[in-house]
Write a protein that holds these residues in place. Structure first.
Motif, PDB file in Angstrom:
ATOM      1  N   PRO A 142       0.807  -1.230   0.000  1.00 57.89           N
ATOM      2  CA  PRO A 142       0.000   0.000   0.000  1.00 57.89           C
ATOM      3  C   PRO A 142       0.839   1.279   0.000  1.00 57.89           C
ATOM      4  O   PRO A 142       0.405   2.314  -0.518  1.00 57.89           O
ATOM      5  CB  PRO A 142      -0.828  -0.116   1.287  1.00 57.89           C
ATOM      6  N   VAL A 143       2.048   1.224   0.557  1.00 57.73           N
ATOM      7  CA  VAL A 143       2.923   2.393   0.543  1.00 57.73           C
ATOM      8  C   VAL A 143       3.457   2.622  -0.870  1.00 57.73           C
ATOM      9  O   VAL A 143       3.613   3.762  -1.310  1.00 57.73           O
ATOM     10  CB  VAL A 143       4.092   2.232   1.540  1.00 57.73           C
TER      11      VAL A 143
ATOM     12  N   GLY B  31       6.435   7.262   2.872  1.00 55.52           N
ATOM     13  CA  GLY B  31       6.916   6.144   3.679  1.00 55.52           C
ATOM     14  C   GLY B  31       5.922   5.651   4.697  1.00 55.52           C
ATOM     15  O   GLY B  31       4.845   6.226   4.898  1.00 55.52           O
ATOM     16  N   GLU B  32       6.323   4.565   5.334  1.00 57.87           N
ATOM     17  CA  GLU B  32       5.549   3.981   6.435  1.00 57.87           C
ATOM     18  C   GLU B  32       6.524   3.352   7.409  1.00 57.87           C
ATOM     19  O   GLU B  32       7.501   2.708   7.006  1.00 57.87           O
ATOM     20  CB  GLU B  32       4.569   2.933   5.908  1.00 57.87           C
ATOM     21  N   PHE B  33       6.250   3.524   8.694  1.00 53.69           N
ATOM     22  CA  PHE B  33       7.111   2.951   9.723  1.00 53.69           C
ATOM     23  C   PHE B  33       6.326   2.870  11.029  1.00 53.69           C
ATOM     24  O   PHE B  33       5.159   3.256  11.100  1.00 53.69           O
ATOM     25  CB  PHE B  33       8.401   3.770   9.872  1.00 53.69           C
ATOM     26  N   GLY B  34       6.968   2.367  12.068  1.00 54.10           N
ATOM     27  CA  GLY B  34       6.281   2.217  13.344  1.00 54.10           C
ATOM     28  C   GLY B  34       5.951   3.561  13.964  1.00 54.10           C
ATOM     29  O   GLY B  34       6.807   4.442  14.069  1.00 54.10           O
ATOM     30  N   GLY B  35       4.692   3.726  14.369  1.00 56.35           N
ATOM     31  CA  GLY B  35       4.266   4.972  14.988  1.00 56.35           C
ATOM     32  C   GLY B  35       3.913   4.782  16.455  1.00 56.35           C
ATOM     33  O   GLY B  35       4.090   3.699  17.026  1.00 56.35           O
ATOM     34  N   ALA B  36       3.418   5.832  17.067  1.00 56.30           N
ATOM     35  CA  ALA B  36       3.083   5.819  18.487  1.00 56.30           C
ATOM     36  C   ALA B  36       2.142   4.658  18.804  1.00 56.30           C
ATOM     37  O   ALA B  36       1.141   4.458  18.117  1.00 56.30           O
ATOM     38  CB  ALA B  36       2.441   7.149  18.875  1.00 56.30           C
ATOM     39  N   GLY B  37       2.474   3.899  19.824  1.00 53.23           N
ATOM     40  CA  GLY B  37       1.672   2.749  20.212  1.00 53.23           C
ATOM     41  C   GLY B  37       2.093   1.453  19.560  1.00 53.23           C
ATOM     42  O   GLY B  37       1.531   0.393  19.860  1.00 53.23           O
TER      43      GLY B  37
ATOM     44  N   LEU C 198       2.765   4.373  10.957  1.00 55.05           N
ATOM     45  CA  LEU C 198       2.598   5.773  10.595  1.00 55.05           C
ATOM     46  C   LEU C 198       2.915   5.882   9.107  1.00 55.05           C
ATOM     47  O   LEU C 198       4.033   5.602   8.686  1.00 55.05           O
ATOM     48  CB  LEU C 198       3.535   6.657  11.430  1.00 55.05           C
ATOM     49  N   ARG C 199       1.918   6.243   8.332  1.00 53.31           N
ATOM     50  CA  ARG C 199       2.055   6.336   6.871  1.00 53.31           C
ATOM     51  C   ARG C 199       1.916   7.793   6.447  1.00 53.31           C
ATOM     52  O   ARG C 199       1.017   8.492   6.915  1.00 53.31           O
ATOM     53  CB  ARG C 199       0.993   5.478   6.185  1.00 53.31           C
ATOM     54  N   PHE C 200       2.789   8.253   5.553  1.00 56.23           N
ATOM     55  CA  PHE C 200       2.776   9.668   5.191  1.00 56.23           C
ATOM     56  C   PHE C 200       3.186   9.862   3.739  1.00 56.23           C
ATOM     57  O   PHE C 200       3.860   9.025   3.131  1.00 56.23           O
ATOM     58  CB  PHE C 200       3.732  10.460   6.099  1.00 56.23           C
TER      59      PHE C 200
END
Length: 252
Positions: A25-26, A127-133, A243-245
């Motif tokens: 999806p990224v 990008g996408e990576f590990g986010g809060a929680g 976290l995807r942005f």
């Protein structure tokens, strides 16, 4: 990457093959076009780098792990060992792409500044990576196991899991316009036990623990997390939050 964490491409493919699969999806958010020059930041063994190349892009992969870069080169990819905090590219990429890597880079301002330098005017950073929680239940079990050994988890912590607000502020401070940014809860089934996941991703916590206790340490974490992360059929599912942005370089 942290100094202690080591990346065995075969172990990674066996225990973490889902990382690239769930990264598609990224790739779709990036919307790569044939002929675009793209930097894959933290490319690992090059699975997604190869997909971008197959889509007609001119792709360069960079990663801090020499072993992973060797695996990427075996796919006939243009891949290089690079500390992603110190990118030296200058205005040569249409886009910078990153999947499941930025949470290993604990100095985000340096990474983002290097990304901005690497991009052509109006270039994209997606990008996408590990986010809060992210991996909260694993963190709880890990913290308890370390506390019982009187080890401070914070001194060993290898990850950066920001909120969308925190990361958006970092991007904007570096001159990016943020087009989209969100936290996505993504419970992720594992191909094996939690101990396999820990062996692949949590080596940074092992240095203070005697070598002969490593297996017991990981087993203790798995036992503590079993009620929350393992179902009655024995399927382990880790509580990932991503976290995807998507951002674009704004004019200076």
């Amino acid at each position: 990457m942290t100094q202690q964490q080591k990346w065995d491409p075969q172990r990674y493919a066996r225990n973490a093959g889902f990382v690239a699969t769930l990264g598609m999806p990224v790739v779709e958010l990036l919307a790569p076009q044939p002929g675009e020059r793209i930097l894959d930041l933290g490319c690992g063994d090059g699975v997604l780098t190869q997909k971008l190349a197959e889509m007609g892009c001119d792709v360069v992969g960079v990663d801090a792990s020499a072993d992973q870069i060797e695996a990427a080169r075996e796919r006939d990819l243009d891949a290089h060992v690079v500390d992603c905090h110190n990118l030296e590219f200058d205005k040569e990429f249409d886009a910078v792409f990153s999947n499941a890597a930025l949470h290993w880079m604990k100095r985000p301002a340096e990474v983002i500044a290097g990304v901005r330098r690497a991009l052509k005017p109006q270039g994209r950073f997606v990008g996408e990576f590990g986010g809060a929680g992210n991996i909260h239940q694993v963190q709880v079990a890990l913290s308890a196991a370390l506390t019982r050994r009187e080890i401070d988890m914070e001194t060993l912590w290898p990850w950066y899991f920001p909120t969308p607000e925190e990361y958006q502020a970092e991007l904007q401070a570096a001159g990016f316009g943020v087009q989209s940014i969100e936290l996505i809860p993504r419970p992720t089934p594992l191909p094996g036990a939690l101990t396999d996941w820990l062996e692949t991703f949590a080596e940074s916590f092992l240095p203070p623990i005697p070598t002969e206790e490593h297996a017991n340490f990981f087993q203790e974490i798995q036992d503590a997390a079993q009620a929350s992360l393992c179902d009655e059929q024995g399927q382990w599912t880790v509580d990932y939050v991503r976290l995807r942005f998507a951002a674009i370089q704004e004019s200076a």
